[in-house]
Design a protein around this motif. Sequence first.
Motif, PDB file in Angstrom:
ATOM      1  N   LYS A   1       6.242   9.635  -4.888  1.00  0.00           N
ATOM      2  CA  LYS A   1       7.509   9.242  -5.526  1.00  0.00           C
ATOM      3  C   LYS A   1       7.822   7.776  -5.235  1.00  0.00           C
ATOM      4  N   ILE A   2       7.490   7.315  -4.031  1.00  0.00           N
ATOM      5  CA  ILE A   2       7.690   5.891  -3.707  1.00  0.00           C
ATOM      6  C   ILE A   2       6.798   5.038  -4.604  1.00  0.00           C
ATOM      7  N   ILE A   3       5.542   5.436  -4.767  1.00  0.00           N
ATOM      8  CA  ILE A   3       4.622   4.672  -5.634  1.00  0.00           C
ATOM      9  C   ILE A   3       5.184   4.578  -7.052  1.00  0.00           C
TER      10      ILE A   3
ATOM     11  N   GLY B   1       8.609  -2.307  13.850  1.00  0.00           N
ATOM     12  CA  GLY B   1       7.505  -2.845  13.051  1.00  0.00           C
ATOM     13  C   GLY B   1       6.537  -1.788  12.544  1.00  0.00           C
ATOM     14  N   HIS B   2       6.788  -0.513  12.843  1.00  0.00           N
ATOM     15  CA  HIS B   2       5.929   0.596  12.394  1.00  0.00           C
ATOM     16  C   HIS B   2       5.851   0.582  10.863  1.00  0.00           C
ATOM     17  N   THR B   3       4.652   0.369  10.361  1.00  0.00           N
ATOM     18  CA  THR B   3       4.432   0.196   8.921  1.00  0.00           C
ATOM     19  C   THR B   3       3.398   1.215   8.444  1.00  0.00           C
ATOM     20  N   LEU B   4       3.513   1.630   7.194  1.00  0.00           N
ATOM     21  CA  LEU B   4       2.564   2.576   6.601  1.00  0.00           C
ATOM     22  C   LEU B   4       1.811   1.910   5.455  1.00  0.00           C
ATOM     23  N   VAL B   5       0.531   2.216   5.344  1.00  0.00           N
ATOM     24  CA  VAL B   5      -0.285   1.690   4.245  1.00  0.00           C
ATOM     25  C   VAL B   5      -0.871   2.883   3.496  1.00  0.00           C
TER      26      VAL B   5
ATOM     27  N   GLN C   1      -4.221   7.654  11.741  1.00  0.00           N
ATOM     28  CA  GLN C   1      -4.317   8.317  10.430  1.00  0.00           C
ATOM     29  C   GLN C   1      -4.575   9.800  10.696  1.00  0.00           C
ATOM     30  N   LEU C   2      -3.649  10.648  10.269  1.00  0.00           N
ATOM     31  CA  LEU C   2      -3.688  12.072  10.610  1.00  0.00           C
ATOM     32  C   LEU C   2      -4.125  12.908   9.400  1.00  0.00           C
ATOM     33  N   ASN C   3      -4.949  13.923   9.653  1.00  0.00           N
ATOM     34  CA  ASN C   3      -5.452  14.790   8.570  1.00  0.00           C
ATOM     35  C   ASN C   3      -5.169  16.250   8.882  1.00  0.00           C
TER      36      ASN C   3
ATOM     37  N   PHE D   1      -2.160   5.225   6.531  1.00  0.00           N
ATOM     38  CA  PHE D   1      -2.487   4.661   7.837  1.00  0.00           C
ATOM     39  C   PHE D   1      -1.188   4.174   8.462  1.00  0.00           C
ATOM     40  N   HIS D   2      -0.953   4.562   9.715  1.00  0.00           N
ATOM     41  CA  HIS D   2       0.160   4.032  10.496  1.00  0.00           C
ATOM     42  C   HIS D   2      -0.306   2.738  11.163  1.00  0.00           C
ATOM     43  N   VAL D   3       0.508   1.689  11.083  1.00  0.00           N
ATOM     44  CA  VAL D   3       0.239   0.429  11.790  1.00  0.00           C
ATOM     45  C   VAL D   3       1.362   0.251  12.805  1.00  0.00           C
TER      46      VAL D   3
HETATM   47  P1  AMP Z   1       2.418  11.769   9.230  1.00  0.00           P
HETATM   48  O1  AMP Z   1       3.190  12.658  10.123  1.00  0.00           O
HETATM   49  O2  AMP Z   1       1.221  11.092   9.819  1.00  0.00           O
HETATM   50  O3  AMP Z   1       2.115  12.490   7.945  1.00  0.00           O
HETATM   51  O4  AMP Z   1       3.364  10.549   8.906  1.00  0.00           O
HETATM   52  C1  AMP Z   1       4.381  10.583   7.962  1.00  0.00           C
HETATM   53  C2  AMP Z   1       5.258   9.424   8.293  1.00  0.00           C
HETATM   54  O5  AMP Z   1       6.067   9.179   7.173  1.00  0.00           O
HETATM   55  C3  AMP Z   1       6.199   9.665   9.492  1.00  0.00           C
HETATM   56  O6  AMP Z   1       5.952   8.673  10.468  1.00  0.00           O
HETATM   57  C4  AMP Z   1       7.588   9.560   8.877  1.00  0.00           C
HETATM   58  O7  AMP Z   1       8.476   8.900   9.736  1.00  0.00           O
HETATM   59  C5  AMP Z   1       7.314   8.754   7.615  1.00  0.00           C
HETATM   60  N1  AMP Z   1       8.231   8.970   6.507  1.00  0.00           N
HETATM   61  C6  AMP Z   1       8.725  10.146   6.050  1.00  0.00           C
HETATM   62  N2  AMP Z   1       9.492   9.938   4.960  1.00  0.00           N
HETATM   63  C7  AMP Z   1       9.464   8.600   4.713  1.00  0.00           C
HETATM   64  C8  AMP Z   1      10.053   7.763   3.733  1.00  0.00           C
HETATM   65  N3  AMP Z   1      10.828   8.247   2.749  1.00  0.00           N
HETATM   66  N4  AMP Z   1       9.820   6.432   3.789  1.00  0.00           N
HETATM   67  C9  AMP Z   1       9.047   5.920   4.780  1.00  0.00           C
HETATM   68  N5  AMP Z   1       8.460   6.654   5.731  1.00  0.00           N
HETATM   69  C10 AMP Z   1       8.651   7.974   5.701  1.00  0.00           C
END
Ligand code: AMP
Length: 155
Positions: free
Chosen positions: A24-26, A53-57, A101-103, A116-118
Amino acid sequence: MSDSANDSGRDLENSYDPDNIFAKIIRGELPAFKVYEDEHTLAFMDIMPQVEGHTLVIPKAGGANIFDLSDEALRATITTTKKVASAVKQAFSAEGIMIAQLNGSAAGQTVFHLHFHVLPRNAGIELGLHNRLTVDHEVLAKHAEQIRAALETAG
Ligand code: AMP
Protein backbone atom coordinates in the motif's frame (compact mmCIF):
# COMPACT_ATOMS: atom_id res chain seq x y z
CA MET A 1 10.61 -30.83 6.07
CA SER A 2 6.89 -30.11 6.39
CA ASP A 3 4.46 -31.13 3.64
CA SER A 4 4.03 -27.53 2.54
CA ALA A 5 7.75 -26.70 2.30
CA ASN A 6 9.71 -27.23 -0.89
CA ASP A 7 13.43 -27.47 -1.58
CA SER A 8 13.95 -23.75 -2.01
CA GLY A 9 12.32 -22.92 1.31
CA ARG A 10 9.94 -20.74 -0.66
CA ASP A 11 6.79 -21.60 1.26
CA LEU A 12 7.23 -19.99 4.67
CA GLU A 13 3.53 -20.34 5.45
CA ASN A 14 2.60 -17.05 3.84
CA SER A 15 1.60 -16.46 0.26
CA TYR A 16 2.00 -12.88 -0.91
CA ASP A 17 -0.86 -10.54 -0.01
CA PRO A 18 -0.94 -7.59 -2.47
CA ASP A 19 -2.79 -5.58 0.19
CA ASN A 20 -0.02 -5.76 2.80
CA ILE A 21 1.09 -2.47 4.40
CA PHE A 22 4.24 -2.06 2.31
CA ALA A 23 2.43 -2.77 -0.97
CA LYS A 24 0.00 0.00 0.00
CA ILE A 25 2.93 2.35 0.69
CA ILE A 26 4.38 1.56 -2.76
CA ARG A 27 1.01 2.35 -4.38
CA GLY A 28 0.70 5.59 -2.39
CA GLU A 29 -2.36 4.34 -0.50
CA LEU A 30 -0.59 4.74 2.86
CA PRO A 31 1.85 7.50 3.87
CA ALA A 32 5.54 6.91 4.58
CA PHE A 33 8.58 8.99 5.48
CA LYS A 34 10.45 8.25 2.27
CA VAL A 35 14.19 8.67 1.97
CA TYR A 36 14.91 7.12 -1.44
CA GLU A 37 13.02 5.81 -4.44
CA ASP A 38 13.96 4.45 -7.86
CA GLU A 39 12.31 2.28 -10.49
CA HIS A 40 12.75 -0.96 -8.54
CA THR A 41 13.08 -0.02 -4.86
CA LEU A 42 11.85 2.25 -2.08
CA ALA A 43 13.33 3.21 1.32
CA PHE A 44 11.46 4.82 4.22
CA MET A 45 11.63 5.27 7.98
CA ASP A 46 10.45 2.42 10.18
CA ILE A 47 7.43 3.78 12.05
CA MET A 48 8.41 1.84 15.22
CA PRO A 49 12.18 2.40 15.18
CA GLN A 50 14.38 0.18 17.33
CA VAL A 51 17.01 2.92 17.24
CA GLU A 52 17.15 6.47 15.83
CA GLY A 53 17.51 6.27 12.05
CA HIS A 54 15.97 2.78 11.65
CA THR A 55 15.17 2.62 7.93
CA LEU A 56 13.53 -0.02 5.73
CA VAL A 57 14.42 -0.86 2.13
CA ILE A 58 11.94 -2.77 -0.04
CA PRO A 59 11.63 -3.96 -3.62
CA LYS A 60 8.67 -2.63 -5.59
CA ALA A 61 8.12 -6.14 -6.91
CA GLY A 62 5.78 -8.17 -4.71
CA GLY A 63 7.28 -11.02 -2.69
CA ALA A 64 6.78 -12.09 0.91
CA ASN A 65 10.35 -13.18 1.59
CA ILE A 66 13.81 -13.79 0.13
CA PHE A 67 12.68 -17.02 -1.54
CA ASP A 68 9.77 -15.29 -3.25
CA LEU A 69 11.73 -12.64 -5.17
CA SER A 70 13.69 -12.88 -8.40
CA ASP A 71 17.49 -12.57 -8.18
CA GLU A 72 17.16 -9.37 -10.21
CA ALA A 73 14.77 -7.80 -7.67
CA LEU A 74 17.04 -8.91 -4.82
CA ARG A 75 20.09 -7.40 -6.52
CA ALA A 76 18.30 -4.06 -6.91
CA THR A 77 17.18 -4.18 -3.26
CA ILE A 78 20.61 -4.96 -1.81
CA THR A 79 22.18 -2.25 -4.00
CA THR A 80 19.72 0.29 -2.61
CA THR A 81 20.27 -1.09 0.90
CA LYS A 82 24.01 -0.41 0.58
CA LYS A 83 23.38 3.13 -0.70
CA VAL A 84 20.86 3.90 2.05
CA ALA A 85 23.04 2.27 4.75
CA SER A 86 25.92 4.53 3.79
CA ALA A 87 23.68 7.61 4.07
CA VAL A 88 22.21 6.42 7.40
CA LYS A 89 25.74 5.88 8.75
CA GLN A 90 26.68 9.41 7.80
CA ALA A 91 23.42 11.03 8.92
CA PHE A 92 23.53 9.43 12.40
CA SER A 93 27.32 9.39 12.84
CA ALA A 94 27.02 5.65 13.42
CA GLU A 95 30.04 3.55 14.34
CA GLY A 96 28.39 0.51 12.80
CA ILE A 97 25.41 -0.45 10.66
CA MET A 98 23.31 -3.53 11.28
CA ILE A 99 21.31 -4.95 8.36
CA ALA A 100 18.57 -7.46 9.17
CA GLN A 101 16.09 -9.34 7.00
CA LEU A 102 13.55 -11.76 8.48
CA ASN A 103 11.79 -14.63 6.65
CA GLY A 104 8.66 -16.16 8.15
CA SER A 105 6.89 -15.49 11.44
CA ALA A 106 9.11 -18.02 13.21
CA ALA A 107 12.02 -15.71 12.34
CA GLY A 108 10.10 -12.69 13.66
CA GLN A 109 8.76 -11.36 10.35
CA THR A 110 5.56 -9.36 10.79
CA VAL A 111 5.11 -7.62 7.42
CA PHE A 112 5.10 -10.11 4.56
CA HIS A 113 6.64 -7.96 1.84
CA LEU A 114 10.41 -8.52 1.77
CA HIS A 115 12.39 -5.76 3.49
CA PHE A 116 15.85 -5.04 4.79
CA HIS A 117 16.16 -3.25 8.13
CA VAL A 118 19.01 -0.70 8.27
CA LEU A 119 19.94 0.07 11.88
CA PRO A 120 22.67 2.53 12.90
CA ARG A 121 24.61 1.16 15.89
CA ASN A 122 26.84 2.83 18.44
CA ALA A 123 28.63 1.23 21.37
CA GLY A 124 26.54 1.31 24.53
CA ILE A 125 23.21 2.00 22.77
CA GLU A 126 20.94 -1.05 22.86
CA LEU A 127 18.23 -1.72 20.29
CA GLY A 128 14.66 -1.06 21.41
CA LEU A 129 12.01 -3.74 21.13
CA HIS A 130 10.97 -4.90 17.66
CA ASN A 131 7.59 -3.66 16.42
CA ARG A 132 6.56 -1.90 19.65
CA LEU A 133 6.90 1.86 20.15
CA THR A 134 5.78 4.42 17.63
CA VAL A 135 7.69 7.68 17.51
CA ASP A 136 6.52 11.25 16.99
CA HIS A 137 5.98 11.76 13.27
CA GLU A 138 7.85 15.09 13.39
CA VAL A 139 10.91 13.19 14.59
CA LEU A 140 10.59 10.64 11.78
CA ALA A 141 10.20 13.45 9.23
CA LYS A 142 13.38 15.10 10.56
CA HIS A 143 15.32 11.82 10.44
CA ALA A 144 14.14 11.18 6.87
CA GLU A 145 15.34 14.66 5.92
CA GLN A 146 18.77 13.97 7.46
CA ILE A 147 19.12 10.76 5.42
CA ARG A 148 17.95 12.43 2.19
CA ALA A 149 20.54 15.19 2.76
CA ALA A 150 23.28 12.56 3.22
CA LEU A 151 22.17 10.81 0.01
CA GLU A 152 22.34 14.11 -1.86
CA THR A 153 25.84 14.78 -0.54
CA ALA A 154 26.90 11.31 -1.71
CA GLY A 155 25.51 12.14 -5.16
P1 AMP B 1 9.46 -7.37 10.30
O1 AMP B 1 8.97 -7.67 11.66
O2 AMP B 1 10.89 -7.73 10.01
O3 AMP B 1 8.50 -7.92 9.29
O4 AMP B 1 9.48 -5.80 10.18
C1 AMP B 1 8.36 -5.02 9.92
C2 AMP B 1 8.74 -3.64 10.31
O5 AMP B 1 7.81 -2.77 9.73
C3 AMP B 1 8.71 -3.39 11.84
O6 AMP B 1 9.99 -2.95 12.25
C4 AMP B 1 7.64 -2.32 11.99
O7 AMP B 1 8.00 -1.38 12.97
C5 AMP B 1 7.60 -1.71 10.60
N1 AMP B 1 6.33 -1.11 10.20
C6 AMP B 1 5.08 -1.60 10.39
N2 AMP B 1 4.17 -0.78 9.82
C7 AMP B 1 4.87 0.23 9.24
C8 AMP B 1 4.50 1.38 8.50
N3 AMP B 1 3.22 1.67 8.20
N4 AMP B 1 5.47 2.22 8.07
C9 AMP B 1 6.77 1.95 8.36
N5 AMP B 1 7.18 0.88 9.05
C10 AMP B 1 6.26 0.03 9.48
